[in-house]
Design an enzyme around this catalytic site. Structure first.
Site, PDB file in Angstrom:
ATOM      1  N   ASP A  35      34.089  29.536  30.967  1.00  0.00           N
ATOM      2  CA  ASP A  35      34.576  28.783  30.163  1.00  0.00           C
ATOM      3  C   ASP A  35      34.628  27.778  28.809  1.00  0.00           C
ATOM      4  O   ASP A  35      32.966  27.877  28.987  1.00  0.00           O
ATOM      5  CB  ASP A  35      35.068  27.523  31.148  1.00  0.00           C
ATOM      6  CG  ASP A  35      35.805  26.694  31.153  1.00  0.00           C
ATOM      7  OD1 ASP A  35      37.285  26.537  32.025  1.00  0.00           O
ATOM      8  OD2 ASP A  35      36.087  26.127  30.020  1.00  0.00           O
ATOM      9  N   ILE A  36      34.534  27.705  27.845  1.00  0.00           N
ATOM     10  CA  ILE A  36      34.011  26.659  26.416  1.00  0.00           C
ATOM     11  C   ILE A  36      34.015  25.650  27.440  1.00  0.00           C
ATOM     12  O   ILE A  36      32.951  24.887  26.448  1.00  0.00           O
ATOM     13  CB  ILE A  36      35.311  26.424  25.944  1.00  0.00           C
ATOM     14  CG1 ILE A  36      34.986  25.979  24.364  1.00  0.00           C
ATOM     15  CG2 ILE A  36      36.430  25.271  26.192  1.00  0.00           C
ATOM     16  CD1 ILE A  36      35.668  26.237  23.037  1.00  0.00           C
ATOM     17  N   ASN A  92      44.323  25.599  39.731  1.00  0.00           N
ATOM     18  CA  ASN A  92      44.787  24.934  39.219  1.00  0.00           C
ATOM     19  C   ASN A  92      46.514  25.161  38.784  1.00  0.00           C
ATOM     20  O   ASN A  92      46.568  26.374  37.859  1.00  0.00           O
ATOM     21  CB  ASN A  92      43.906  23.908  38.081  1.00  0.00           C
ATOM     22  CG  ASN A  92      43.175  23.187  38.465  1.00  0.00           C
ATOM     23  OD1 ASN A  92      42.900  22.694  40.007  1.00  0.00           O
ATOM     24  ND2 ASN A  92      41.897  23.035  37.482  1.00  0.00           N
ATOM     25  N   GLU A 100      45.828  22.505  32.820  1.00  0.00           N
ATOM     26  CA  GLU A 100      46.622  21.829  31.264  1.00  0.00           C
ATOM     27  C   GLU A 100      46.616  23.727  30.983  1.00  0.00           C
ATOM     28  O   GLU A 100      47.495  22.786  29.617  1.00  0.00           O
ATOM     29  CB  GLU A 100      44.721  22.098  30.748  1.00  0.00           C
ATOM     30  CG  GLU A 100      44.831  20.659  31.374  1.00  0.00           C
ATOM     31  CD  GLU A 100      43.027  20.432  31.022  1.00  0.00           C
ATOM     32  OE1 GLU A 100      42.239  20.425  30.530  1.00  0.00           O
ATOM     33  OE2 GLU A 100      42.922  19.236  31.510  1.00  0.00           O
ATOM     34  N   VAL A 101      46.445  24.956  31.220  1.00  0.00           N
ATOM     35  CA  VAL A 101      46.971  25.912  30.034  1.00  0.00           C
ATOM     36  C   VAL A 101      47.846  26.786  30.887  1.00  0.00           C
ATOM     37  O   VAL A 101      47.558  27.012  31.838  1.00  0.00           O
ATOM     38  CB  VAL A 101      45.394  26.928  29.902  1.00  0.00           C
ATOM     39  CG1 VAL A 101      45.781  27.976  28.778  1.00  0.00           C
ATOM     40  CG2 VAL A 101      44.226  26.260  29.058  1.00  0.00           C
ATOM     41  N   HIS A 105      45.413  31.654  35.229  1.00  0.00           N
ATOM     42  CA  HIS A 105      43.433  31.329  35.680  1.00  0.00           C
ATOM     43  C   HIS A 105      42.595  30.876  36.775  1.00  0.00           C
ATOM     44  O   HIS A 105      43.216  30.625  37.548  1.00  0.00           O
ATOM     45  CB  HIS A 105      42.924  30.664  34.246  1.00  0.00           C
ATOM     46  CG  HIS A 105      43.393  29.871  34.031  1.00  0.00           C
ATOM     47  ND1 HIS A 105      44.343  29.397  33.673  1.00  0.00           N
ATOM     48  CD2 HIS A 105      42.283  28.315  34.463  1.00  0.00           C
ATOM     49  CE1 HIS A 105      44.831  27.608  33.530  1.00  0.00           C
ATOM     50  NE2 HIS A 105      43.700  27.141  34.651  1.00  0.00           N
ATOM     51  N   HIS A 107      39.429  29.995  38.287  1.00  0.00           N
ATOM     52  CA  HIS A 107      38.343  29.438  38.064  1.00  0.00           C
ATOM     53  C   HIS A 107      37.181  29.675  38.673  1.00  0.00           C
ATOM     54  O   HIS A 107      37.562  29.571  40.666  1.00  0.00           O
ATOM     55  CB  HIS A 107      38.331  27.716  38.259  1.00  0.00           C
ATOM     56  CG  HIS A 107      39.479  27.119  36.936  1.00  0.00           C
ATOM     57  ND1 HIS A 107      38.584  26.655  36.083  1.00  0.00           N
ATOM     58  CD2 HIS A 107      40.167  26.510  36.637  1.00  0.00           C
ATOM     59  CE1 HIS A 107      39.395  25.874  34.925  1.00  0.00           C
ATOM     60  NE2 HIS A 107      40.278  25.798  36.243  1.00  0.00           N
TER      61      HIS A 107
HETATM   62  P1  5GP Z   1      43.083  23.787  34.381  1.00  0.00           P
HETATM   63  O1  5GP Z   1      42.577  22.931  33.317  1.00  0.00           O
HETATM   64  O2  5GP Z   1      44.752  24.486  33.578  1.00  0.00           O
HETATM   65  O3  5GP Z   1      42.757  24.803  35.306  1.00  0.00           O
HETATM   66  O4  5GP Z   1      41.970  24.712  33.013  1.00  0.00           O
HETATM   67  C1  5GP Z   1      41.717  25.290  32.081  1.00  0.00           C
HETATM   68  C2  5GP Z   1      40.492  26.114  31.389  1.00  0.00           C
HETATM   69  O5  5GP Z   1      40.359  26.482  30.175  1.00  0.00           O
HETATM   70  C3  5GP Z   1      39.768  24.443  30.842  1.00  0.00           C
HETATM   71  O6  5GP Z   1      38.993  25.061  31.611  1.00  0.00           O
HETATM   72  C4  5GP Z   1      39.339  24.495  30.052  1.00  0.00           C
HETATM   73  O7  5GP Z   1      37.863  24.131  29.793  1.00  0.00           O
HETATM   74  C5  5GP Z   1      39.362  25.890  29.470  1.00  0.00           C
HETATM   75  N1  5GP Z   1      39.924  26.388  28.494  1.00  0.00           N
HETATM   76  C6  5GP Z   1      40.406  25.524  27.105  1.00  0.00           C
HETATM   77  N2  5GP Z   1      40.951  26.441  26.181  1.00  0.00           N
HETATM   78  C7  5GP Z   1      39.573  27.010  25.831  1.00  0.00           C
HETATM   79  C8  5GP Z   1      38.811  28.291  25.366  1.00  0.00           C
HETATM   80  O8  5GP Z   1      39.856  28.075  24.666  1.00  0.00           O
HETATM   81  N3  5GP Z   1      38.253  28.879  25.319  1.00  0.00           N
HETATM   82  C9  5GP Z   1      37.958  29.018  26.460  1.00  0.00           C
HETATM   83  N4  5GP Z   1      36.523  30.000  26.997  1.00  0.00           N
HETATM   84  N5  5GP Z   1      38.085  28.422  27.698  1.00  0.00           N
HETATM   85  C10 5GP Z   1      38.919  27.104  27.513  1.00  0.00           C
END
Ligand code: 5GP
Length: 120
Positions: A35-36, A92, A100-101, A105, A107
């Site tokens: 994760d970034i 999530n 968010e994405v 995915h 985690h």
């Molecule tokens: P969500 O909130 O959708 O469950 O988690 C999305 C995750 O994607 C977040 O933890 C965020 O830090 C990670 N993320 C967003 N953009 C990028 C990216 O460009 N590269 C990587 N490696 N992680 C990302």
């Protein structure tokens, strides 16, 4: 429920190689990468290579082969981290889940005690 996948989401772009990632493991059906913005000493994301928006979308519509490939990636990540001390896996999902994405995915967080499951 209809799942309307956006092929321009950031993880789709990572899968196409348009954005770099720190790969932890990859097979024909899944990619695991760091994760970034890590929220624990270990924070790995496991994603399917198919166009699935969420855990429920993946569970309902992915082929058995895709689902096995995904879980094999989870197993490989667990081998690479200190899974003996425990970890947390989070998917999530949509608005109430704080997703968010919009590409499924999982985690995988580890490396320290992670506290209670929810802080609402
Ligand atoms: P969500 O909130 O959708 O469950 O988690 C999305 C995750 O994607 C977040 O933890 C965020 O830090 C990670 N993320 C967003 N953009 C990028 C990216 O460009 N590269 C990587 N490696 N992680 C990302």
């Amino acid at each position: 429920m209809a799942f309307d996948y956006d092929p321009q989401n950031i993880f789709a772009r990572i899968l196409r190689g348009e954005i770099p990632n720190k790969t932890v493991y990859e097979n024909d059906h899944a990619l695991a990468f760091e994760d970034i913005a890590p929220q624990a000493p270990v924070h790995v994301l496991v994603i399917p290579k198919g166009a699935y928006m969420s855990l429920d979308h993946f569970a309902m519509e992915a082929t058995a082969e895709e689902q096995v490939g995904f879980m094999q990636a989870v197993a490989e990540v667990c081998k690479q981290i200190n899974a003996e001390d425990g970890f947390r896996a989070i998917a999530n999902t949509r608005d109430h889940g704080g997703q968010e994405v919009p590409h499924y995915h999982l985690h995988i967080l580890a490396g320290q005690p992670l506290g209670k499951m929810l802080a609402i």
